[in-house]
Design a protein around this motif. Structure first.
Motif, PDB file in Angstrom:
ATOM      1  N   PRO A   4      33.153  11.090  66.653  1.00  0.00           N
ATOM      2  CA  PRO A   4      34.314  11.200  65.774  1.00  0.00           C
ATOM      3  C   PRO A   4      34.803  12.636  65.608  1.00  0.00           C
ATOM      4  N   HIS A   5      33.944  13.599  65.903  1.00  0.00           N
ATOM      5  CA  HIS A   5      34.329  15.006  65.724  1.00  0.00           C
ATOM      6  C   HIS A   5      34.862  15.643  67.000  1.00  0.00           C
ATOM      7  N   ASP A   7      37.321  16.502  70.036  1.00  0.00           N
ATOM      8  CA  ASP A   7      38.769  16.594  70.143  1.00  0.00           C
ATOM      9  C   ASP A   7      39.226  15.568  71.172  1.00  0.00           C
ATOM     10  N   PRO A   8      40.023  14.626  70.769  1.00  0.00           N
ATOM     11  CA  PRO A   8      40.440  13.603  71.728  1.00  0.00           C
ATOM     12  C   PRO A   8      41.383  14.193  72.769  1.00  0.00           C
ATOM     13  N   ARG A  10      44.489  14.009  74.842  1.00  0.00           N
ATOM     14  CA  ARG A  10      45.746  13.302  74.721  1.00  0.00           C
ATOM     15  C   ARG A  10      46.532  13.476  76.005  1.00  0.00           C
ATOM     16  N   THR A  21      51.830  13.454  67.680  1.00  0.00           N
ATOM     17  CA  THR A  21      50.603  12.733  67.354  1.00  0.00           C
ATOM     18  C   THR A  21      50.052  13.246  66.037  1.00  0.00           C
ATOM     19  N   SER A  22      49.219  12.518  65.400  1.00  0.00           N
ATOM     20  CA  SER A  22      48.647  12.916  64.124  1.00  0.00           C
ATOM     21  C   SER A  22      47.554  13.955  64.329  1.00  0.00           C
ATOM     22  N   ILE A  23      47.334  14.767  63.291  1.00  0.00           N
ATOM     23  CA  ILE A  23      46.331  15.816  63.340  1.00  0.00           C
ATOM     24  C   ILE A  23      45.073  15.281  62.705  1.00  0.00           C
ATOM     25  N   ASP A  24      43.927  15.543  63.360  1.00  0.00           N
ATOM     26  CA  ASP A  24      42.644  15.065  62.840  1.00  0.00           C
ATOM     27  C   ASP A  24      42.282  15.816  61.577  1.00  0.00           C
ATOM     28  N   ARG A  25      41.654  15.167  60.651  1.00  0.00           N
ATOM     29  CA  ARG A  25      41.189  15.765  59.415  1.00  0.00           C
ATOM     30  C   ARG A  25      39.911  16.545  59.688  1.00  0.00           C
ATOM     31  N   SER A  27      36.094  17.747  59.394  1.00  0.00           N
ATOM     32  CA  SER A  27      34.902  16.936  59.139  1.00  0.00           C
ATOM     33  C   SER A  27      34.258  17.356  57.823  1.00  0.00           C
TER      34      SER A  27
END
Length: 164
Positions: A4-5, A7-8, A10, A21-25, A27
Motif C-alpha cells: 500500500p505504500h 508508488d503506483p 501510472r 489522478t488522485s494523490i496518495d495520502r 502513511s
C-alpha cells in the motif's frame, strides 16, 4: 498482494484533456511533530515588543580592591625598565644624511656614511614610533648624498685613466 505504500506506476494519459489522478495520502509511519510546525521565515505571532524598542539595562556591579583593607599596598609606578625602546632612529639618520651630503659636495668618500644613513632611514620608516617626515627627509638626503659621492668617485676614476 500489492504494497500500500509503494508508488503506483501510472500509465501516461492518452490525451491532455484527461482528468488528473488522485494523490496518495501519507502513511501512518511518518511521525507528526507535536504542536505547530512552521516553515522557516514564517511570521511568529508571539512578539509583544517592537524589535527596536527600549531594552531594560540592569546596573553593572563592578568589583575592585577593598578600600578598607590598609594592609595591601596600592598601585605604584614601576621604576625599572619598561622594555620600550625610546631611542629614536630618524633624527640620527637625518644627521648622518646631512653630514654625508655636505661631504659629498667636496669628496666622494662620504659613500659609507650615506649608505648607513639610507639603511637607518629605511629602518626608521618601518618603526611605528618614529617621525615619518624626518625619516623621509633622511632617506631623500641620504640618497642624494649617495648619488653625489658616487659621481665624485666616477669622476676620480676617469681622471686616473687619463693620468695612467
Amino acid at each position: 498482494m500489492t504494497d500500500p505504500h509503494a508508488d503506483p506506476v501510472r500509465e501516461p494519459a492518452a490525451d491532455a484533456a484527461s482528468t488528473p489522478t488522485s494523490i496518495d495520502r501519507p502513511s501512518d509511519e511518518v511521525e507528526r511533530p507535536v504542536g505547530d510546525a512552521r516553515l522557516p521565515g514564517a511570521r511568529r505571532d508571539g512578539y509583544t515588543k517592537l524589535p527596536t524598542g527600549p531594552v531594560g539595562i540592569e546596573p553593572v556591579v563592578a568589583t575592585g580592591p577593598a578600600i578598607d583593607n590598609d594592609s595591601e599596598t596600592g598601585w605604584e609606578p614601576s621604576t625599572g625598565a619598561t622594555g620600550v625602546d625610546d631611542a629614536r632612529l630618524a633624527p640620527w639618520a637625518l644627521l648622518a644624511a646631512i653630514v654625508a651630503l655636505v661631504a659629498s659636495f667636496f669628496v666622494g668618500w662620504g659613500v659609507p656614511l650615506a649608505i648607513v644613513a639610507v639603511i637607518a632611514s629605511i629602518m626608521s620608516l618601518r618603526r611605528p614610533v618614529e617621525s615619518r617626515a624626518i625619516a623621509r627627509w633622511a632617506l631623500v638626503l641620504s640618497l642624494c648624498a649617495t648619488v653625489y659621492s658616487l659621481g665624485w668617485l666616477v669622476w676620480a676614476a676617469m681622471q686616473f685613466e687619463r693620468l695612467g
